[in-house]
Design an enzyme around this catalytic site. Sequence first.
Site, PDB file in Angstrom:
ATOM      1  N   CYS A 109      -1.433   1.802  -7.184  1.00  0.00           N
ATOM      2  CA  CYS A 109      -0.962   2.681  -8.253  1.00  0.00           C
ATOM      3  C   CYS A 109       0.333   3.300  -7.779  1.00  0.00           C
ATOM      4  O   CYS A 109       0.365   3.973  -6.738  1.00  0.00           O
ATOM      5  CB  CYS A 109      -1.997   3.756  -8.574  1.00  0.00           C
ATOM      6  SG  CYS A 109      -1.422   4.987  -9.779  1.00  0.00           S
TER       7      CYS A 109
ATOM      8  N   CYS B 167       3.213   5.490 -15.587  1.00  0.00           N
ATOM      9  CA  CYS B 167       2.647   4.404 -14.789  1.00  0.00           C
ATOM     10  C   CYS B 167       3.738   3.895 -13.862  1.00  0.00           C
ATOM     11  O   CYS B 167       4.727   3.312 -14.331  1.00  0.00           O
ATOM     12  CB  CYS B 167       2.125   3.280 -15.682  1.00  0.00           C
ATOM     13  SG  CYS B 167       1.412   1.894 -14.750  1.00  0.00           S
TER      14      CYS B 167
END
Length: 285
Positions: free
Chosen positions: A82, A219
């Site tokens: 991530c 993101c």
Amino acid sequence: MSAPAPLAHGIGFYKMSGSGNDFVMFDGRLTPAEDLTAERIRRLCDRRRGIGADGVVVLSPTGLGAVTMAYWNADGSRAALCGNASLCSARLSAELCLSHGSDVCLLTDAGPVQARGCRGEAGAEINIRDVGPTRAADAELGPGERWIALGTVGVPHLIVRVDDVERADVDRRGRELRHHPSLGDPGANVNFVSPAAGHPGVWALRTFERGVEGETLACGTGTVAAALALAEREEAALPIELVSRGGAVLRVSGDAGEAAARGVWLGGEAALVYTGRLAPGIWVI
């Protein structure tokens, strides 16, 4: 009436935000990754019954400037990488002195990630290892969509170039594409990108994130995937700035070669929002 005594017991945690992508983070020396069950992660990330977050991170120093970074999505599933959690991990590693100085090697499930974060500074950078080129996705275009590409930056991403991200039905269309049959069971994150209105040269990004199963405010790996897809199609040149749904700007730099993008860096916010302690009841699950 006297004030109640402060809560002096419980498991310590750190709440961090990377451009609105938020995380509950633990020092692995005190809370090992093995203690994080899927049910506990879901409870921690619950925005009504828990702390509320898009994911959970445990950072454990291994020596020689390396820190193991274990990451889980809000649904309790383990994820290889991530981007925004990596930015926050670089900052928190510096704050907790898990590494020497500002540079740290994050050992993720997707491989080592070089990162830079400084104590007291609400920003960080991560270096993404060589990223392969995106390819045209096997999905039909919807209204207002120009092209759809598929790429992998630690995890799979669909990049949907649209006329205007403000008009994109991120929830409906994102959910549809996230489970597209061509992607197989794991599916992919879905990133909608268009020029940012009123900001020449800047792009706007909105993401439907798997594991959260909804739109998130940012993101990091999706930002990298979108930037590289735009560069490969000569719609923009690196470095590229993209504004997240949370309003923060992330910057992607590097060289977008034909075989692979090299020297790719992602820079963005890594804000320490608050620290706290878990009441015993939330952990006994």
